[in-house]
Write a protein that holds these residues in place. Structure first.
Motif, PDB file in Angstrom:
ATOM      1  N   GLN A 191       0.846  -1.196   0.000  1.00  0.00           N
ATOM      2  CA  GLN A 191       0.000   0.000   0.000  1.00  0.00           C
ATOM      3  C   GLN A 191       0.875   1.237   0.000  1.00  0.00           C
ATOM      4  OE1 GLN A 191      -2.557  -0.739   3.427  1.00  0.00           O
ATOM      5  NE2 GLN A 191      -4.165  -1.467   2.048  1.00  0.00           N
ATOM      6  N   LEU A 192       0.464   2.208  -0.795  1.00  0.00           N
ATOM      7  CA  LEU A 192       1.240   3.431  -0.959  1.00  0.00           C
ATOM      8  C   LEU A 192       0.393   4.633  -0.540  1.00  0.00           C
ATOM      9  CD1 LEU A 192       2.609   2.702  -4.556  1.00  0.00           C
ATOM     10  CD2 LEU A 192       3.588   1.998  -2.367  1.00  0.00           C
ATOM     11  N   ALA A 193       1.005   5.585   0.122  1.00  0.00           N
ATOM     12  CA  ALA A 193       0.281   6.784   0.553  1.00  0.00           C
ATOM     13  C   ALA A 193       1.163   7.999   0.311  1.00  0.00           C
ATOM     14  CB  ALA A 193      -0.100   6.671   2.024  1.00  0.00           C
ATOM     15  N   GLU A 194       0.722   8.854  -0.624  1.00  0.00           N
ATOM     16  CA  GLU A 194       1.465  10.065  -0.928  1.00  0.00           C
ATOM     17  C   GLU A 194       1.050  11.198   0.003  1.00  0.00           C
ATOM     18  OE1 GLU A 194       0.336   8.237  -5.037  1.00  0.00           O
ATOM     19  OE2 GLU A 194      -0.630   8.627  -3.105  1.00  0.00           O
ATOM     20  N   SER A 195       1.971  12.124   0.204  1.00  0.00           N
ATOM     21  CA  SER A 195       1.681  13.346   0.960  1.00  0.00           C
ATOM     22  C   SER A 195       2.646  14.424   0.502  1.00  0.00           C
ATOM     23  CB  SER A 195       1.816  13.105   2.462  1.00  0.00           C
ATOM     24  OG  SER A 195       3.142  12.728   2.791  1.00  0.00           O
ATOM     25  N   GLY A 196       2.326  15.662   0.889  1.00  0.00           N
ATOM     26  CA  GLY A 196       3.236  16.759   0.600  1.00  0.00           C
ATOM     27  C   GLY A 196       2.819  17.675  -0.530  1.00  0.00           C
ATOM     28  N   GLY A 197       1.722  17.345  -1.203  1.00  0.00           N
ATOM     29  CA  GLY A 197       1.267  18.224  -2.275  1.00  0.00           C
ATOM     30  C   GLY A 197       0.700  19.518  -1.727  1.00  0.00           C
ATOM     31  N   GLY A 198       0.412  20.444  -2.625  1.00  0.00           N
ATOM     32  CA  GLY A 198      -0.153  21.709  -2.198  1.00  0.00           C
ATOM     33  C   GLY A 198      -0.067  22.756  -3.276  1.00  0.00           C
ATOM     34  N   LEU A 199      -0.314  23.994  -2.883  1.00  0.00           N
ATOM     35  CA  LEU A 199      -0.274  25.138  -3.792  1.00  0.00           C
ATOM     36  C   LEU A 199       1.014  25.909  -3.537  1.00  0.00           C
ATOM     37  CD1 LEU A 199      -1.612  27.133  -5.791  1.00  0.00           C
ATOM     38  CD2 LEU A 199      -2.718  28.199  -3.807  1.00  0.00           C
ATOM     39  N   VAL A 200       1.734  26.201  -4.601  1.00  0.00           N
ATOM     40  CA  VAL A 200       3.001  26.921  -4.480  1.00  0.00           C
ATOM     41  C   VAL A 200       3.136  27.865  -5.668  1.00  0.00           C
ATOM     42  CG1 VAL A 200       4.312  25.127  -5.689  1.00  0.00           C
ATOM     43  CG2 VAL A 200       5.481  26.625  -4.057  1.00  0.00           C
ATOM     44  N   GLN A 201       3.841  28.947  -5.468  1.00  0.00           N
ATOM     45  CA  GLN A 201       4.083  29.874  -6.568  1.00  0.00           C
ATOM     46  C   GLN A 201       5.199  29.356  -7.468  1.00  0.00           C
ATOM     47  OE1 GLN A 201       4.831  33.731  -4.790  1.00  0.00           O
ATOM     48  NE2 GLN A 201       2.663  34.281  -4.927  1.00  0.00           N
ATOM     49  N   ALA A 202       5.187  29.797  -8.694  1.00  0.00           N
ATOM     50  CA  ALA A 202       6.250  29.431  -9.623  1.00  0.00           C
ATOM     51  C   ALA A 202       7.609  29.801  -9.035  1.00  0.00           C
ATOM     52  CB  ALA A 202       6.043  30.130 -10.959  1.00  0.00           C
ATOM     53  N   GLY A 203       8.552  28.889  -9.189  1.00  0.00           N
ATOM     54  CA  GLY A 203       9.875  29.076  -8.621  1.00  0.00           C
ATOM     55  C   GLY A 203      10.031  28.487  -7.240  1.00  0.00           C
TER      56      GLY A 203
ATOM     57  N   MET B 191      10.999  18.719  -5.332  1.00  0.00           N
ATOM     58  CA  MET B 191      10.698  19.476  -6.542  1.00  0.00           C
ATOM     59  C   MET B 191      11.073  20.934  -6.311  1.00  0.00           C
ATOM     60  SD  MET B 191       7.035  17.770  -7.566  1.00  0.00           S
ATOM     61  CE  MET B 191       6.174  18.523  -6.204  1.00  0.00           C
ATOM     62  N   ASN B 192      12.045  21.393  -7.057  1.00  0.00           N
ATOM     63  CA  ASN B 192      12.497  22.777  -6.970  1.00  0.00           C
ATOM     64  C   ASN B 192      12.209  23.509  -8.276  1.00  0.00           C
ATOM     65  OD1 ASN B 192      13.585  22.199  -4.408  1.00  0.00           O
ATOM     66  ND2 ASN B 192      15.552  21.581  -5.302  1.00  0.00           N
ATOM     67  N   SER B 193      12.278  24.827  -8.226  1.00  0.00           N
ATOM     68  CA  SER B 193      12.059  25.653  -9.421  1.00  0.00           C
ATOM     69  C   SER B 193      10.787  25.236 -10.144  1.00  0.00           C
ATOM     70  CB  SER B 193      13.266  25.549 -10.360  1.00  0.00           C
ATOM     71  OG  SER B 193      14.453  25.947  -9.701  1.00  0.00           O
ATOM     72  N   LEU B 194       9.730  25.095  -9.393  1.00  0.00           N
ATOM     73  CA  LEU B 194       8.479  24.617  -9.972  1.00  0.00           C
ATOM     74  C   LEU B 194       7.911  25.598 -10.985  1.00  0.00           C
ATOM     75  CD1 LEU B 194       6.986  23.047  -6.764  1.00  0.00           C
ATOM     76  CD2 LEU B 194       7.248  21.860  -8.947  1.00  0.00           C
ATOM     77  N   LYS B 195       7.272  25.034 -11.987  1.00  0.00           N
ATOM     78  CA  LYS B 195       6.671  25.800 -13.073  1.00  0.00           C
ATOM     79  C   LYS B 195       5.176  25.495 -13.127  1.00  0.00           C
ATOM     80  CE  LYS B 195      10.892  25.143 -15.815  1.00  0.00           C
ATOM     81  NZ  LYS B 195      11.440  24.625 -17.101  1.00  0.00           N
ATOM     82  N   PRO B 196       4.389  26.402 -13.681  1.00  0.00           N
ATOM     83  CA  PRO B 196       2.947  26.119 -13.799  1.00  0.00           C
ATOM     84  C   PRO B 196       2.663  24.815 -14.539  1.00  0.00           C
ATOM     85  CG  PRO B 196       3.360  28.436 -14.188  1.00  0.00           C
ATOM     86  CD  PRO B 196       4.707  27.785 -14.076  1.00  0.00           C
ATOM     87  N   GLU B 197       3.500  24.461 -15.479  1.00  0.00           N
ATOM     88  CA  GLU B 197       3.277  23.212 -16.216  1.00  0.00           C
ATOM     89  C   GLU B 197       3.568  21.967 -15.393  1.00  0.00           C
ATOM     90  OE1 GLU B 197       5.152  25.854 -17.149  1.00  0.00           O
ATOM     91  OE2 GLU B 197       6.947  25.197 -18.253  1.00  0.00           O
ATOM     92  N   ASP B 198       4.072  22.122 -14.200  1.00  0.00           N
ATOM     93  CA  ASP B 198       4.234  20.991 -13.282  1.00  0.00           C
ATOM     94  C   ASP B 198       2.937  20.677 -12.533  1.00  0.00           C
ATOM     95  OD1 ASP B 198       7.469  22.299 -12.478  1.00  0.00           O
ATOM     96  OD2 ASP B 198       7.034  20.577 -13.777  1.00  0.00           O
ATOM     97  N   THR B 199       1.938  21.516 -12.706  1.00  0.00           N
ATOM     98  CA  THR B 199       0.662  21.296 -12.040  1.00  0.00           C
ATOM     99  C   THR B 199       0.049  19.971 -12.486  1.00  0.00           C
ATOM    100  OG1 THR B 199       0.220  23.656 -11.761  1.00  0.00           O
ATOM    101  CG2 THR B 199      -1.688  22.175 -11.770  1.00  0.00           C
ATOM    102  N   ALA B 200      -0.266  19.121 -11.528  1.00  0.00           N
ATOM    103  CA  ALA B 200      -0.801  17.792 -11.831  1.00  0.00           C
ATOM    104  C   ALA B 200      -1.099  17.064 -10.526  1.00  0.00           C
ATOM    105  CB  ALA B 200       0.205  16.980 -12.642  1.00  0.00           C
ATOM    106  N   VAL B 201      -1.766  15.947 -10.667  1.00  0.00           N
ATOM    107  CA  VAL B 201      -1.842  14.998  -9.558  1.00  0.00           C
ATOM    108  C   VAL B 201      -0.631  14.077  -9.682  1.00  0.00           C
ATOM    109  CG1 VAL B 201      -3.149  13.154  -8.456  1.00  0.00           C
ATOM    110  CG2 VAL B 201      -4.347  15.108  -9.491  1.00  0.00           C
ATOM    111  N   TYR B 202       0.109  13.973  -8.590  1.00  0.00           N
ATOM    112  CA  TYR B 202       1.320  13.164  -8.586  1.00  0.00           C
ATOM    113  C   TYR B 202       1.036  11.834  -7.889  1.00  0.00           C
ATOM    114  CZ  TYR B 202       4.164  16.938 -10.389  1.00  0.00           C
ATOM    115  OH  TYR B 202       4.705  17.906 -11.198  1.00  0.00           O
TER     116      TYR B 202
END
Length: 128
Positions: free
Chosen positions: A3-15, A83-94
């Motif tokens: 069983q796998l459980a992800e965490s740590g997602g959220g809303l962040v500004q570009a960069g 994940m560093n230097s995030l970009k809007p195109e990285d927006t997704a469900v991981y």
């Protein structure tokens, strides 16, 4: 069964940065190849990164090389995606995924159908 459980997602500004975690249950974690995939709205699920067994073999999709880092802790049975230097195109469900690998697998760790176990996913949203 794993069983796998992800965490740590959220809303962040570009960069900005986020660190995703994927905690696993079950035994023999070190014998599992662990992958991260993502799916943006209206798009197919795509490979992001994989860490194979001990973590000595690591793969990334080109679009995240130099920005994302996958790592695994075989004591805590957890895989991470920094994940560093995030970009809007990285927006997704991981999604975190696992595949048992006794060393005999010679397929492509970037193919989602090669993985046997999946987490529920965590949303990452990068605002511009």
């Amino acid at each position: 069964q794993v069983q796998l459980a992800e965490s740590g997602g959220g809303l962040v500004q570009a960069g900005g940065s986020l660190r995703l975690s994927c905690a696993t249950s079950g035994r023999a974690f070190s014998r599992y190849a662990m992958g991260w995939f993502r799916q943006a709205p209206g798009k197919e699920r795509e490979f992001v990164a994989a860490a194979i067994r001990s973590g000595n073999s690591i793969y990334y999709t080109d679009s995240v090389k130099g920005r994302f880092t996958i790592s695994r802790d075989n004591v805590k049975n957890t895989v991470y995606l920094q994940m560093n230097s995030l970009k809007p195109e990285d927006t997704a469900v991981y999604y975190c995924a696992a595949r048992y690998d006794d060393g005999s697998f010679h397929g492509a760790f970037s193919r989602d159908y090669e993985y046997h176990y999946w987490g529920q996913g965590t949303q990452v949203t990068v605002s511009s």
